[in-house]
Design an enzyme around this catalytic site. Structure first.
Site, short mmCIF file in Angstrom:
data_model
loop_
_atom_site.label_atom_id
_atom_site.label_comp_id
_atom_site.label_asym_id
_atom_site.label_seq_id
_atom_site.Cartn_x
_atom_site.Cartn_y
_atom_site.Cartn_z
NE ARG A 291 -3.72 -2.33 0.10
CZ ARG A 291 -3.42 -3.51 -0.42
NH1 ARG A 291 -2.28 -3.68 -1.09
NH2 ARG A 291 -4.24 -4.54 -0.31
CB SER B 75 -9.48 -1.32 3.89
OG SER B 75 -10.04 -2.53 3.44
CD GLU C 148 -5.79 1.14 2.19
OE1 GLU C 148 -6.03 0.90 0.99
OE2 GLU C 148 -5.87 0.28 3.08
#
Length: 351
Positions: free
Chosen positions: A160, A239, A343
């Site tokens: 990520r 998420s 995130e």
């Protein structure tokens, strides 16, 4: 190139949150994107890049500067080589590659947002990451005022993360190039256990790419991860927290705390994450810390379908959302000694 002043930004985000921008510019060509960036940089005006808005948390006061919405279009497929303009809708592009019988991104179906955002976050789900198929990224370099092409290695991809995310003020992604696989209409080898189990095959097996794509879409929809304006569980950024990656000592300390809290027979999720590191599940941590599906009584709550998604139930403010996020972070830290990392990108606010 369209230009608006005091323009609402909430409708451009999947959270549907955030105040207005002083100025909103919508660019439909690479040249317009570059011109808008150069103009803002020359004037010293703060610049916010917006693609699909699926990874943004914008403060209630909005953005004092120029918001640049990238709405470029371009889907070029040459054999197994794919080039996407940054503004292409990602899930539509995935569908077209599957229709062409190609493998490599089929398990990334249903992820909201634009193609240009995928290398920034190294988007991944259900056992695939874009870093495994991206060959090059064409970007405007704001430090050298040039358009450059970065190889996969130049992008410095990790979980990520990427060079673009590490230096968000430097590059503006214009185009993304991929190398897909012609496996005779079959998917790439399935890496995600849940997907394989639902399909009744073993991890590493291949299935028709269309079947893999459709299965992932159903799995995502069941977790509120496919956009639906009528479903407030999808008024989210997917998420909200990344899965923590722990050193050996951190994992040992976590395991001790987990067993003290939940019993000696508990086995937290653990996945290899490089030498000396273990990845565990943020969703598991959140749930076991007491933040179950649907948690909350205000206008921002945990999704009723997935503990990893924080949602706007229709009347939330960004501060409502952040208050919930902070509560979850503090609760997980107190329970397990792990600090969750958000995130989505925050604009004008922070946890």
């Amino acid at each position: 190139m369209q230009e608006l002043h005091d323009a609402p930004l909430a409708p451009l985000t999947t959270f549907r949150l955030g105040g207005p921008a002083t100025r909103l510019v919508t660019a439909t060509t690479d040249a317009e994107v570059i011109a808008a960036v150069r103009e803002a940089d020359a004037a010293g005006t703060p610049l916010l890049i917006i693609g699909g808005g699926s990874n943004l948390v914008i403060g209630d006061r909005g953005f004092a500067g120029t918001a640049l919405r990238i709405a470029t279009q371009g889907f070029a497929l040459d054999g197994t080589a794919l080039e996407l303009a940054a503004g292409e809708i990602w899930t539509d592009a995935v569908a077209r590659t599957v229709e062409a019988g190609l493998a490599g991104v089929e398990c990334l179906a249903g992820i909201p947002g634009s193609a240009g955002a995928t290398p920034i976050q190294n988007v991944g789900a259900y056992g695939q990451e874009v870093s495994s198929t991206i060959t090059e990224v064409v970007a405007y370099d704001r430090s050298t005022h040039e358009t450059v092409t970065l190889s996969n290695a130049d992008c410095a991809f990790s979980y990520r993360h990427s060079r673009f995310k590490q230096h968000p003020e430097r590059w503006v992604v214009l185009r993304v190039r991929f190398e897909l696989e012609d496996a005779g209409g079959l998917s790439a080898p399935l890496k995600y256990a849940e997907t394989a189990r639902v399909l009744g095959v073993e991890p590493g097996d291949r299935v028709p790419a269309e079947t893999a794509r459709d299965t992932v879409l159903k799995l995502r929809a069941g977790k509120g991860m496919v956009l639906d304006p009528e479903d407030h569980d999808t008024w989210s950024a997917g998420s909200f927290f990344t899965n923590p990656i722990l050193t050996e000592q951190q994992y040992a300390d976590f395991l001790t705390r987990a067993r003290t809290r939940l019993g000696d027979d508990v086995t937290p999720p653990a996945f290899p994450a490089g030498e000396g590191h273990t990845k565990t599940s943020a969703a598991w941590l959140i749930d076991r810390a007491g933040f179950t599906k649907g948690y909350g009584t205000g206008p921002a709550r945990i999704s009723s379908k997935h503990t990893l998604a924080l949602t706007n139930r229709g009347a939330a403010t960004t501060e409502d959302l952040l208050a919930l996020a902070r509560e979850v972070v503090a609760g997980v830290r107190d329970a397990f000694g792990i600090t969750l990392v958000n995130e989505p990108v925050t604009v004008g606010v922070s946890l």
